[in-house]
Design an enzyme around this catalytic site. Structure first.
Site, mmCIF file in Angstrom:
data_model
loop_
_atom_site.group_PDB
_atom_site.id
_atom_site.type_symbol
_atom_site.label_atom_id
_atom_site.label_comp_id
_atom_site.label_asym_id
_atom_site.label_seq_id
_atom_site.Cartn_x
_atom_site.Cartn_y
_atom_site.Cartn_z
ATOM 1 N N LYS A 42 -7.253 3.644 -2.526
ATOM 2 C CA LYS A 42 -7.879 3.799 -1.119
ATOM 3 C C LYS A 42 -7.605 4.693 -0.426
ATOM 4 C CE LYS A 42 -4.371 1.723 2.944
ATOM 5 N NZ LYS A 42 -3.525 1.257 3.372
ATOM 6 N N LYS A 69 -10.506 0.187 -1.150
ATOM 7 C CA LYS A 69 -9.976 -0.377 0.035
ATOM 8 C C LYS A 69 -10.303 1.112 0.573
ATOM 9 C CE LYS A 69 -6.541 -1.542 3.308
ATOM 10 N NZ LYS A 69 -4.635 -2.190 3.192
ATOM 11 N N ASP A 114 0.934 -0.983 -0.326
ATOM 12 C CA ASP A 114 0.151 0.131 0.049
ATOM 13 C C ASP A 114 1.053 1.106 -0.280
ATOM 14 O OD1 ASP A 114 -2.058 -1.915 0.412
ATOM 15 O OD2 ASP A 114 -2.969 -1.053 1.913
#
EC number: 4.1.2.4
Length: 221
Positions: free
Chosen positions: A152, A181, A89
């Site tokens: 995300k 996400k 991430d």
């Protein structure tokens, strides 16, 4: 719906201890969460504990500010993969996005995507709480152009976390083929189901056990 398969069971606080990592690993094994998401220092331990389970190891790159050099992000990605991470991430360079330097932002994302290609999924943290609606859309488009696997919402370190409205906007922007996400402040079953209904395909939360148990978590992460 098997909610556990949506959850990246997360422990990213700066004062994270070995004991707390052991705890989330055991919880992840028990509930078969999608992954554990930990700082790079803990990747190797988590990999060794989880390699014979379906639970993946996720880590963070350029975290939490996104303001490290692209070369540093590439190095971090390579090291994380060598240590056993199969999901990364990464945080975008928010300042360059706000400076309208979209070419830099896309190149920065693409460098991590290329480093991870064939070895790890790349999720791109756009830090929604710091962005205007236009900037959120631009960031999502840049991540898609760079061939990332997910967008995300948040690091959990810049105030504000995932909202249903942001998830809906992100899903509309990237279309059906990318992952989305929701991360930051997702603490219970109701919030989780609302995020999934809005288009989230992964939930980042340290309250994973509370979520799957139908209870209320307390952490912001």
């Amino acid at each position: 719906m098997d909610l556990a398969k949506y959850i990246d069971h997360t422990q990213l606080k700066p004062d994270t201890t070995k004991q707390s990592i052991v705890k989330i690993v055991e919880e992840a094994k028990q509930h078969e969460f999608a992954s554990v998401c930990v700082n790079p220092h803990w990747v190797s331990y988590c990999y060794n504990e989880l390699k014979d389970t379906p639970v993946k190891v996720c880590t963070v790159i350029g975290f939490p500010l996104g303001a490290t050099s692209t070369e540093t992000k590439i190095f971090e990605t390579n090291q994380a993969i060598a240590d056993g991470a199969t999901e990364v991430d990464m945080v975008i360079n928010v300042g360059e996005l706000k400076s309208n330097n979209d070419a830099f932002v896309e190149k920065d994302i693409r460098a991590v995507v290329e480093a991870a290609k064939g070895k790890a999924l790349t999720k791109v943290i756009i830090e929604t709480s710091l962005l205007t609606e236009d900037e959120k859309v631009r960031a999502c488009k840049l991540a898609k152009n760079a061939e990332a696997d997910y967008v995300k919402t948040s690091t959990g370190f810049s105030g504000g976390g995932a909202t249903v409205e942001d998830i809906r906007l992100m899903r509309e922007t990237v279309g059906p083929e990318m992952g989305v996400k929701a991360s930051g402040g997702v603490r219970d079953l109701e919030q989780t189901e609302a995020m999934i209904e809005a288009g989230a395909t992964r939930i980042g939360a340290s309250s994973g056990v509370a979520i799957v148990s139908g209870e209320q978590g307390t952490s912001d992460y």
